[in-house]
Design a protein around this motif. Structure first.
Motif, PDB file in Angstrom:
ATOM      1  N   PHE A 131      -2.872 -37.693   9.387  1.00  0.00           N
ATOM      2  CA  PHE A 131      -4.173 -37.540   8.734  1.00  0.00           C
ATOM      3  C   PHE A 131      -4.984 -38.818   8.921  1.00  0.00           C
ATOM      4  N   LYS A 132      -6.066 -38.704   9.661  1.00  0.00           N
ATOM      5  CA  LYS A 132      -6.943 -39.866   9.895  1.00  0.00           C
ATOM      6  C   LYS A 132      -8.053 -39.906   8.856  1.00  0.00           C
ATOM      7  N   ASP A 133      -8.478 -41.094   8.530  1.00  0.00           N
ATOM      8  CA  ASP A 133      -9.681 -41.287   7.715  1.00  0.00           C
ATOM      9  C   ASP A 133      -9.631 -40.594   6.358  1.00  0.00           C
ATOM     10  N   PRO A 150       2.145 -45.174  -0.598  1.00  0.00           N
ATOM     11  CA  PRO A 150       1.075 -44.205  -0.289  1.00  0.00           C
ATOM     12  C   PRO A 150       0.309 -43.802  -1.551  1.00  0.00           C
ATOM     13  N   VAL A 151      -0.984 -43.567  -1.400  1.00  0.00           N
ATOM     14  CA  VAL A 151      -1.830 -43.326  -2.586  1.00  0.00           C
ATOM     15  C   VAL A 151      -2.636 -42.016  -2.527  1.00  0.00           C
ATOM     16  N   ARG A 174       5.325 -34.890   0.531  1.00  0.00           N
ATOM     17  CA  ARG A 174       5.343 -36.331   0.280  1.00  0.00           C
ATOM     18  C   ARG A 174       4.508 -37.030   1.332  1.00  0.00           C
ATOM     19  N   GLU A 175       3.760 -38.010   0.896  1.00  0.00           N
ATOM     20  CA  GLU A 175       3.030 -38.828   1.856  1.00  0.00           C
ATOM     21  C   GLU A 175       3.974 -39.931   2.317  1.00  0.00           C
ATOM     22  N   THR A 176       4.209 -40.009   3.631  1.00  0.00           N
ATOM     23  CA  THR A 176       5.200 -40.948   4.158  1.00  0.00           C
ATOM     24  C   THR A 176       4.573 -42.166   4.840  1.00  0.00           C
ATOM     25  N   GLU A 187       0.331 -39.879   6.647  1.00  0.00           N
ATOM     26  CA  GLU A 187       1.229 -38.844   7.165  1.00  0.00           C
ATOM     27  C   GLU A 187       1.822 -38.083   5.988  1.00  0.00           C
ATOM     28  N   PHE A 188       1.802 -36.758   6.107  1.00  0.00           N
ATOM     29  CA  PHE A 188       2.266 -35.905   5.002  1.00  0.00           C
ATOM     30  C   PHE A 188       3.396 -35.009   5.495  1.00  0.00           C
ATOM     31  N   ASP A 189       4.495 -35.035   4.769  1.00  0.00           N
ATOM     32  CA  ASP A 189       5.706 -34.298   5.140  1.00  0.00           C
ATOM     33  C   ASP A 189       5.955 -33.228   4.075  1.00  0.00           C
TER      34      ASP A 189
END
Ligand SMILES: [Zn+2]
Length: 197
Positions: A131-133, A150-151, A174-176, A187-189
């Motif tokens: 995920f950009k930006d 990660p926030v 989860r955001e990794t 990045e999201f898993d």
């Protein structure tokens, strides 16, 4: 079934043909803006930065994460419902594809599907999104400075909610990686909740 709506768009619509400029219905005479059958608002992202700041001022970070995650999850589930009811995607993959497509049009950031594995019979699921930006990472660092974790909790909730609705599974995201802690992109898993326990 193929149908045509009031804007002469054909159903089922493909995610690649979605155009937010055509999908939004502006009704300033009523003070309303609609995306499909959902009422939406245009809000400056600084407000989200302020929300982060206030949640941190309250002092309970875990509660803040839970609130933002659940807020995102409800949003993702509702968006998935609207997409199904209004744009009538012809299969699950098309339904899924509307998620990142609408995110990009909304301006929350630019998602890219990196990994997708799904086996309904075996109850297996994995979705990895780069995920950009992210607007959340931007606003977090604006008001709080660099992060150590990660926030983008609302986005993780949204992705979990959207995918859970599409695939009828209890999924957790989860955001990794996160730009707010210095990674090049977020990045999201997403996996079945039971796998994360
Ligand atoms: Zn992030």
């Amino acid at each position: 079934m193929v149908g045509v709506n009031q804007n002469d768009e054909e159903y089922p619509m493909k995610a690649a043909d979605f155009n937010m400029q055509q999908a939004l219905q502006f009704q300033p005479q009523h003070g309303l803006l609609k995306l499909g059958d959902s009422r939406v608002i245009v809000m400056g992202i600084e407000a989200i930065g302020s929300l982060y700041q206030e949640l941190f001022n309250v002092g309970d970070i875990i509660a803040a994460q839970v609130v933002m995650r659940r807020f995102g999850e409800a949003n993702g589930r509702e968006r998935a419902r609207m997409v199904k009811d209004v744009f009538k995607p012809e299969n699950q993959m098309e339904w899924l594809a509307f998620g990142p497509t609408i995110h990009a049009w909304e301006g929350v950031g630019l998602p890219k599907l990196a990994v997708f594995e799904h086996d309904a019979a075996a109850k297996k699921f994995r979705l990895l999104v780069e995920f950009k930006d992210s607007y959340l990472a931007e606003q977090y660092t604006r008001v709080m400075g660099p992060a150590t974790e990660p926030v983008c909790w609302q986005l993780a909730g949204y992705i979990a909610g959207y995918c859970s609705e599409v695939f009828g599974m209890d999924l957790h995201c989860r955001e990794t990686k996160c730009v707010a802690k210095g990674d090049p992109h977020c990045e999201f898993d997403t996996r079945p909740r039971s796998e994360w326990l």
